[in-house]
Design an enzyme around this catalytic site. Structure first.
Site, PDB file in Angstrom:
ATOM      1  N   ILE A   1       0.837  -1.211   0.000  1.00 27.72           N
ATOM      2  CA  ILE A   1       0.000   0.000   0.000  1.00 27.72           C
ATOM      3  C   ILE A   1       0.872   1.261   0.000  1.00 27.72           C
ATOM      4  O   ILE A   1       0.567   2.235  -0.696  1.00 27.72           O
ATOM      5  CB  ILE A   1      -0.957  -0.030   1.216  1.00 27.72           C
TER       6      ILE A   1
ATOM      7  N   ASP B   1      11.512   3.548   4.647  1.00 30.38           N
ATOM      8  CA  ASP B   1      11.249   2.139   4.928  1.00 30.38           C
ATOM      9  C   ASP B   1      12.466   1.592   5.670  1.00 30.38           C
ATOM     10  O   ASP B   1      13.563   2.139   5.577  1.00 30.38           O
ATOM     11  CB  ASP B   1      11.015   1.334   3.637  1.00 30.38           C
TER      12      ASP B   1
ATOM     13  N   VAL C   1      10.596   2.938  11.874  1.00 27.02           N
ATOM     14  CA  VAL C   1       9.686   3.894  12.538  1.00 27.02           C
ATOM     15  C   VAL C   1       9.664   3.736  14.057  1.00 27.02           C
ATOM     16  O   VAL C   1       9.042   4.537  14.758  1.00 27.02           O
ATOM     17  CB  VAL C   1       8.237   3.803  11.977  1.00 27.02           C
TER      18      VAL C   1
ATOM     19  N   SER D   1      -6.873  -0.055   9.919  1.00 24.89           N
ATOM     20  CA  SER D   1      -7.307  -1.333   9.347  1.00 24.89           C
ATOM     21  C   SER D   1      -8.742  -1.583   9.789  1.00 24.89           C
ATOM     22  O   SER D   1      -9.185  -1.040  10.813  1.00 24.89           O
ATOM     23  CB  SER D   1      -6.416  -2.475   9.862  1.00 24.89           C
TER      24      SER D   1
ATOM     25  N   TYR E   1      -2.700  -7.350  16.519  1.00 24.34           N
ATOM     26  CA  TYR E   1      -2.942  -6.433  15.389  1.00 24.34           C
ATOM     27  C   TYR E   1      -4.201  -5.593  15.645  1.00 24.34           C
ATOM     28  O   TYR E   1      -4.217  -4.385  15.408  1.00 24.34           O
ATOM     29  CB  TYR E   1      -3.067  -7.270  14.122  1.00 24.34           C
TER      30      TYR E   1
ATOM     31  N   THR F   1      -9.047  -6.430   3.602  1.00 21.10           N
ATOM     32  CA  THR F   1      -7.917  -7.258   3.164  1.00 21.10           C
ATOM     33  C   THR F   1      -7.497  -6.895   1.744  1.00 21.10           C
ATOM     34  O   THR F   1      -8.313  -6.862   0.820  1.00 21.10           O
ATOM     35  CB  THR F   1      -8.279  -8.746   3.221  1.00 21.10           C
ATOM     36  N   VAL F   2      -6.209  -6.593   1.614  1.00 23.14           N
ATOM     37  CA  VAL F   2      -5.598  -6.225   0.340  1.00 23.14           C
ATOM     38  C   VAL F   2      -4.438  -7.183   0.137  1.00 23.14           C
ATOM     39  O   VAL F   2      -3.646  -7.403   1.050  1.00 23.14           O
ATOM     40  CB  VAL F   2      -5.070  -4.765   0.415  1.00 23.14           C
TER      41      VAL F   2
ATOM     42  N   TYR G   1     -16.522 -10.248   2.414  1.00 22.98           N
ATOM     43  CA  TYR G   1     -16.579  -8.965   1.706  1.00 22.98           C
ATOM     44  C   TYR G   1     -17.801  -8.902   0.781  1.00 22.98           C
ATOM     45  O   TYR G   1     -17.851  -9.626  -0.216  1.00 22.98           O
ATOM     46  CB  TYR G   1     -15.281  -8.765   0.906  1.00 22.98           C
TER      47      TYR G   1
HETATM   48  P1  NAD Z   1       3.668  -4.657   3.177  1.00 19.10           P
HETATM   49  O1  NAD Z   1       4.269  -5.695   4.036  1.00 19.10           O
HETATM   50  O2  NAD Z   1       3.519  -4.882   1.727  1.00 19.10           O
HETATM   51  O3  NAD Z   1       4.407  -3.262   3.412  1.00 19.10           O
HETATM   52  C1  NAD Z   1       4.749  -2.817   4.688  1.00 19.10           C
HETATM   53  C2  NAD Z   1       6.044  -2.038   4.577  1.00 19.10           C
HETATM   54  O4  NAD Z   1       6.345  -1.526   5.882  1.00 19.10           O
HETATM   55  C3  NAD Z   1       7.245  -2.919   4.156  1.00 19.10           C
HETATM   56  O5  NAD Z   1       7.947  -2.295   3.091  1.00 19.10           O
HETATM   57  C4  NAD Z   1       8.091  -2.991   5.418  1.00 19.10           C
HETATM   58  O6  NAD Z   1       9.495  -3.074   5.159  1.00 19.10           O
HETATM   59  C5  NAD Z   1       7.731  -1.684   6.100  1.00 19.10           C
HETATM   60  N1  NAD Z   1       7.977  -1.740   7.543  1.00 19.10           N
HETATM   61  C6  NAD Z   1       7.599  -2.693   8.418  1.00 19.10           C
HETATM   62  N2  NAD Z   1       8.046  -2.422   9.644  1.00 19.10           N
HETATM   63  C7  NAD Z   1       8.712  -1.240   9.543  1.00 19.10           C
HETATM   64  C8  NAD Z   1       9.408  -0.435  10.466  1.00 19.10           C
HETATM   65  N3  NAD Z   1       9.515  -0.785  11.761  1.00 19.10           N
HETATM   66  N4  NAD Z   1       9.951   0.719  10.047  1.00 19.10           N
HETATM   67  C9  NAD Z   1       9.862   1.090   8.741  1.00 19.10           C
HETATM   68  N5  NAD Z   1       9.250   0.346   7.813  1.00 19.10           N
HETATM   69  C10 NAD Z   1       8.668  -0.804   8.212  1.00 19.10           C
HETATM   70  O7  NAD Z   1       2.232  -4.399   3.833  1.00 19.10           O
HETATM   71  P2  NAD Z   1       0.947  -3.564   3.363  1.00 19.10           P
HETATM   72  O8  NAD Z   1      -0.162  -4.523   3.256  1.00 19.10           O
HETATM   73  O9  NAD Z   1       1.252  -2.675   2.251  1.00 19.10           O
HETATM   74  O10 NAD Z   1       0.692  -2.732   4.697  1.00 19.10           O
HETATM   75  C11 NAD Z   1       0.786  -1.327   4.755  1.00 19.10           C
HETATM   76  C12 NAD Z   1      -0.120  -0.846   5.889  1.00 19.10           C
HETATM   77  O11 NAD Z   1      -1.473  -1.174   5.593  1.00 19.10           O
HETATM   78  C13 NAD Z   1       0.196  -1.489   7.241  1.00 19.10           C
HETATM   79  O12 NAD Z   1       0.084  -0.508   8.266  1.00 19.10           O
HETATM   80  C14 NAD Z   1      -0.900  -2.509   7.377  1.00 19.10           C
HETATM   81  O13 NAD Z   1      -1.194  -2.808   8.728  1.00 19.10           O
HETATM   82  C15 NAD Z   1      -2.048  -1.796   6.702  1.00 19.10           C
HETATM   83  N6  NAD Z   1      -3.129  -2.675   6.263  1.00 19.10           N
HETATM   84  C16 NAD Z   1      -2.887  -3.646   5.344  1.00 19.10           C
HETATM   85  C17 NAD Z   1      -3.943  -4.472   4.967  1.00 19.10           C
HETATM   86  C18 NAD Z   1      -3.765  -5.579   3.973  1.00 19.10           C
HETATM   87  O14 NAD Z   1      -4.683  -6.396   3.849  1.00 19.10           O
HETATM   88  N7  NAD Z   1      -2.653  -5.659   3.265  1.00 19.10           N
HETATM   89  C19 NAD Z   1      -5.228  -4.284   5.514  1.00 19.10           C
HETATM   90  C20 NAD Z   1      -5.408  -3.272   6.438  1.00 19.10           C
HETATM   91  C21 NAD Z   1      -4.362  -2.464   6.806  1.00 19.10           C
END
Ligand code: NAD
Length: 254
Positions: free
Chosen positions: A24, A43, A67, A140, A153, A185-186, A214
């Site tokens: 995302i 990142d 972070v 989320s 989570y 969910t993505v 969904y």
């Molecule tokens: P992803 O794993 O594809 O990307 C997450 C990124 O965050 C990765 O590049 C990772 O290296 C980075 N990261 C993780 N811990 C880190 C840290 N401590 N410091 C810096 N960077 C860090 O996941 P995503 O699905 O793209 O998730 C992005 C956000 O969306 C997250 O907050 C996740 O909780 C939220 N989210 C995702 C979904 C889903 O279904 N994919 C649903 C709801 C919310």
């Protein structure tokens, strides 16, 4: 604020995106660049970050930042002038219920998803105050409803939802808007392990078991979440703060 243009609603903006190397966060980066912004991609994953910049040209800069590392965040911000936006997208998923998640795993899930959002926002505020601006926290559906096997989570993302509302109250007098997007969910690397567990070790079976939750009958895409984030960053959302927006194919409405 920066004047908007219909074709490039984020023209002139400088937006910091965490978790920008994947999923995302990367989709948000691409959309913001397409809408005219400069994006500072943060990142913790060095090599993935390098790969992610391919094709994005001079519209992005990068920094390897965890972070949860307050000093590292401060160093990254030292190199920046005024920014107009912050997207707190870095996150981890820690599958498990109250008996299977370890205390260390629980603490780490909160540290990255919740404390990381706090630390990034804290560091960004003075930079945003100079420009006015917009913060978008990626929460989320797990912050809105209970999800089995996701106790850490859900706790973390519920915290992000509550903190977004508190921040919106604190920062409104400074002209900073704070909103949250709650994706359903993505399909990204983040969810694969949880889907595998749900499918008894089979990823596709886990996904098939998830889709019926969904109403729209499918999972979301990173681009569909990025579109909502870009809107919240733009002046089109100038009267929105403290909003918690589900982008979830109807999952939390039934
Ligand atoms: P992803 O794993 O594809 O990307 C997450 C990124 O965050 C990765 O590049 C990772 O290296 C980075 N990261 C993780 N811990 C880190 C840290 N401590 N410091 C810096 N960077 C860090 O996941 P995503 O699905 O793209 O998730 C992005 C956000 O969306 C997250 O907050 C996740 O909780 C939220 N989210 C995702 C979904 C889903 O279904 N994919 C649903 C709801 C919310």
């Amino acid at each position: 604020m920066v004047a908007d243009d219909q074709n490039e609603p984020l023209g002139g903006h400088t937006i910091v995106v965490t978790g920008a190397a994947s999923g995302i966060g990367l989709a948000v980066t691409r959309r913001c660049v397409a809408q005219g912004a400069h994006v500072v991609m943060l990142d913790r994953d060095d090599s993935q970050l390098d790969a992610a910049t391919a094709g994005l040209g001079e519209s992005t800069s990068t920094a390897v930042v965890d972070v949860t590392d307050e000093a590292g965040i401060a160093t990254a911000f030292e190199a920046l002038g005024a920014v107009t936006g912050l997207v707190n997208c870095a996150g981890i998923m820690t599958p498990g219920d109250v008996t299977t998640v370890t205390p260390a795993g629980f603490a780490r899930c909160l540290e990255v998803n919740l404390t990381g959002t706090f630390l990034m926002t804290r560091a960004a505020v003075t930079h945003l105050r100079a420009a006015g601006g917009s913060i978008v926290n990626i929460a989320s559906v797990a912050g809105l409803v209970g999800i089995a096997n996701a106790v850490a989570y859900c706790a973390a993302k519920g915290g992000v939802v509550g903190m977004t509302r508190a921040l919106s109250a604190d920062l409104a007098p400074s002209g900073i808007r704070v909103n949250a997007v709650c994706p359903g969910t993505v399909r990204t690397p983040l969810i694969d392990e949880a889907m595998r567990q749900r499918g008894g070790g089979d990823l596709d079976a886990g996904i098939a078991a998830t889709v019926p939750k969904y109403p729209l009958g499918r999972l979301g895409t990173p681009d569909e979440i990025a579109a909502v984030v870009a809107f919240l960053l733009s002046d089109d959302a100038a009267f929105m703060t403290g909003a918690i927006i589900a982008a979830d194919g109807g999952m939390t409405s039934v």
